[in-house]
Design a protein around this motif. Structure first.
Motif, PDB file in Angstrom:
ATOM      1  N   GLN A   1       8.032   5.428  -1.666  1.00 32.00           N
ATOM      2  CA  GLN A   1       8.646   4.974  -2.919  1.00 32.00           C
ATOM      3  C   GLN A   1       7.924   5.651  -4.083  1.00 32.00           C
ATOM      4  N   VAL A   2       8.711   6.186  -5.014  1.00 26.46           N
ATOM      5  CA  VAL A   2       8.154   6.982  -6.112  1.00 26.46           C
ATOM      6  C   VAL A   2       7.875   6.086  -7.319  1.00 26.46           C
ATOM      7  N   VAL A   3       8.895   5.356  -7.746  1.00 28.18           N
ATOM      8  CA  VAL A   3       8.763   4.447  -8.900  1.00 28.18           C
ATOM      9  C   VAL A   3       9.721   3.282  -8.764  1.00 28.18           C
ATOM     10  N   HIS A   4       9.458   2.267  -9.588  1.00 27.06           N
ATOM     11  CA  HIS A   4      10.360   1.125  -9.794  1.00 27.06           C
ATOM     12  C   HIS A   4      10.608   0.301  -8.530  1.00 27.06           C
ATOM     13  N   GLY A   5       9.619   0.309  -7.617  1.00 26.21           N
ATOM     14  CA  GLY A   5       9.724  -0.547  -6.439  1.00 26.21           C
ATOM     15  C   GLY A   5       9.711  -2.015  -6.857  1.00 26.21           C
ATOM     16  N   ILE A   6      10.670  -2.792  -6.335  1.00 21.08           N
ATOM     17  CA  ILE A   6      10.770  -4.211  -6.699  1.00 21.08           C
ATOM     18  C   ILE A   6       9.916  -5.031  -5.733  1.00 21.08           C
ATOM     19  N   PRO A   7       9.012  -5.869  -6.253  1.00 21.82           N
ATOM     20  CA  PRO A   7       8.187  -6.710  -5.376  1.00 21.82           C
ATOM     21  C   PRO A   7       9.045  -7.561  -4.441  1.00 21.82           C
ATOM     22  N   ASN A   8       8.560  -7.696  -3.193  1.00 22.47           N
ATOM     23  CA  ASN A   8       9.294  -8.493  -2.211  1.00 22.47           C
ATOM     24  C   ASN A   8       8.322  -9.200  -1.260  1.00 22.47           C
ATOM     25  N   ALA A   9       8.876  -9.837  -0.245  1.00 25.42           N
ATOM     26  CA  ALA A   9       8.071 -10.676   0.659  1.00 25.42           C
ATOM     27  C   ALA A   9       7.489  -9.898   1.840  1.00 25.42           C
ATOM     28  N   LYS A  10       7.719  -8.586   1.862  1.00 23.76           N
ATOM     29  CA  LYS A  10       7.194  -7.779   2.960  1.00 23.76           C
ATOM     30  C   LYS A  10       5.687  -7.596   2.796  1.00 23.76           C
ATOM     31  N   LYS A  11       4.950  -7.713   3.891  1.00 29.46           N
ATOM     32  CA  LYS A  11       3.484  -7.595   3.814  1.00 29.46           C
ATOM     33  C   LYS A  11       3.050  -6.128   3.819  1.00 29.46           C
ATOM     34  N   LEU A  12       2.039  -5.839   3.036  1.00 26.96           N
ATOM     35  CA  LEU A  12       1.460  -4.493   3.051  1.00 26.96           C
ATOM     36  C   LEU A  12       0.708  -4.285   4.367  1.00 26.96           C
ATOM     37  N   GLN A  13       0.792  -3.064   4.890  1.00 31.30           N
ATOM     38  CA  GLN A  13       0.163  -2.721   6.169  1.00 31.30           C
ATOM     39  C   GLN A  13      -1.050  -1.836   5.938  1.00 31.30           C
ATOM     40  N   GLU A  14      -2.018  -1.981   6.829  1.00 31.73           N
ATOM     41  CA  GLU A  14      -3.157  -1.060   6.858  1.00 31.73           C
ATOM     42  C   GLU A  14      -2.635   0.372   6.861  1.00 31.73           C
ATOM     43  N   GLY A  15      -3.170   1.215   5.975  1.00 31.40           N
ATOM     44  CA  GLY A  15      -2.764   2.620   5.939  1.00 31.40           C
ATOM     45  C   GLY A  15      -1.704   2.930   4.896  1.00 31.40           C
ATOM     46  N   ASP A  16      -1.079   1.892   4.320  1.00 30.99           N
ATOM     47  CA  ASP A  16      -0.125   2.117   3.229  1.00 30.99           C
ATOM     48  C   ASP A  16      -0.860   2.593   1.981  1.00 30.99           C
ATOM     49  N   ILE A  17      -0.125   3.229   1.080  1.00 28.98           N
ATOM     50  CA  ILE A  17      -0.607   3.383  -0.302  1.00 28.98           C
ATOM     51  C   ILE A  17       0.437   2.736  -1.202  1.00 28.98           C
ATOM     52  N   ILE A  18      -0.030   2.160  -2.295  1.00 33.49           N
ATOM     53  CA  ILE A  18       0.889   1.463  -3.200  1.00 33.49           C
ATOM     54  C   ILE A  18       0.587   1.828  -4.644  1.00 33.49           C
ATOM     55  N   THR A  19       1.641   2.204  -5.370  1.00 35.56           N
ATOM     56  CA  THR A  19       1.501   2.433  -6.811  1.00 35.56           C
ATOM     57  C   THR A  19       1.852   1.154  -7.549  1.00 35.56           C
ATOM     58  N   LEU A  20       0.938   0.731  -8.406  1.00 41.30           N
ATOM     59  CA  LEU A  20       1.115  -0.472  -9.238  1.00 41.30           C
ATOM     60  C   LEU A  20       1.251  -0.018 -10.680  1.00 41.30           C
ATOM     61  N   ASP A  21       2.364  -0.372 -11.307  1.00 45.97           N
ATOM     62  CA  ASP A  21       2.653   0.063 -12.679  1.00 45.97           C
ATOM     63  C   ASP A  21       2.871  -1.191 -13.520  1.00 45.97           C
ATOM     64  N   VAL A  22       2.107  -1.312 -14.605  1.00 40.55           N
ATOM     65  CA  VAL A  22       2.109  -2.532 -15.414  1.00 40.55           C
ATOM     66  C   VAL A  22       2.287  -2.192 -16.894  1.00 40.55           C
ATOM     67  N   GLY A  23       3.128  -2.974 -17.566  1.00 44.09           N
ATOM     68  CA  GLY A  23       3.254  -2.883 -19.016  1.00 44.09           C
ATOM     69  C   GLY A  23       2.932  -4.238 -19.638  1.00 44.09           C
ATOM     70  N   VAL A  24       2.308  -4.184 -20.805  1.00 39.64           N
ATOM     71  CA  VAL A  24       1.904  -5.412 -21.508  1.00 39.64           C
ATOM     72  C   VAL A  24       2.449  -5.366 -22.936  1.00 39.64           C
TER      73      VAL A  24
END
Length: 250
Positions: free
Chosen positions: A76-99
């Protein structure tokens, strides 16, 4: 996008305060990222943290986006919608936050390893972060916008990586997305001249394979066409007489 609004020093300090809060939110999330946690849980933590600081999550409801954090996992490149799927060992995740607070936005993103990741994924993250800082170094008053994209692209190309073209950096201020568009690829010495008081993001999305992407049926989540991993790091910066000033440091 319209006209570029040069910011006053007062406006820049408000954006800096919001950028700091965005960065602190990301640090808090980074510590929470472990195998087994869901992106939904991360999203709730972030929203609580931002609201506890009397601020609002910029992304929630933005053009209908349902969440406070964009959580983009692996291809996933951008704009991934949070969901109930669990993160797995070995994944990478981009977290993008605006305030959003006091009439202005701050915007930042990081890519985080979930447990132990491959050396290839580690290198992708390291190179993407280095590319961001190389781009930031080019953000000098009197230089041109194209120098930023050129520095990023020519660096990551050495590793055989792709630069996503459809999504760009952008001005930040009263609006979350303002002029100018900041490309992460391109030709040196092209584009507008950079001026003191400009505030914008640099946020390269770098893929391990082809730069080509597609958007999923949800209308938000962009993925690499070849399913290769993608990493992203983002800072909001301002142009000063003495060079670039990063506004999204914790």
């Amino acid at each position: 996008m319209g006209r570029i609004h040069l910011k006053s020093s007062q406006e820049i300090e408000i954006i800096r305060a919001n950028g700091r809060l965005a960065a602190q939110t990301l640090l808090m999330l980074e510590k929470a990222v472990t195998p087994g946690i869901t992106t939904l849980a991360l999203d709730r933590m972030a929203e609580q943290f931002i609201r506890d600081h009397q601020a609002l999550p910029s992304f929630k409801g933005y053009h209908g986006f349902p969440s406070s954090v964009c959580c983009s996992v692996n291809e996933q490149v951008v704009h991934g919608i949070p969901n109930a799927k669990k993160l797995q060992e070995g994944d990478i995740i981009t977290l993008d936050v605006g305030v959003y607070k006091n009439g202005y936005h701050g915007d930042s993103a990081i890519t985080v390893a979930v447990g132990n990741i491959t050396t290839e994924a580690q290198q992708l993250m390291k190179v993407t972060k280095e590319a961001l800082y190389l781009g930031i170094q080019q953000a000098q008053s009197g230089e041109r916008l194209g120098d930023i994209g050129y520095a990023i692209e020519s660096f990551v190309k050495k590793y055989g990586y792709g630069v996503v073209r459809e999504y760009t950096g952008h001005g930040v201020g009263r609006e979350l997305h303002e002029a100018p568009h900041v490309l992460h690829y391109g030709k040196a010495n092209t584009g507008i001249r950079l001026k003191v008081g400009m505030v914008f993001t640099i946020e390269p999305m770098i893929t391990m394979g082809s730069h080509e992407i597609q958007v999923k049926k949800d209308g938000w989540t962009a993925v690499t066409k070849d399913k290769s991993l993608c990493a992203q790091f983002e800072h909001t910066i301002t142009i000063t007489p003495n060079g670039p000033d990063i506004l999204t440091l914790p």
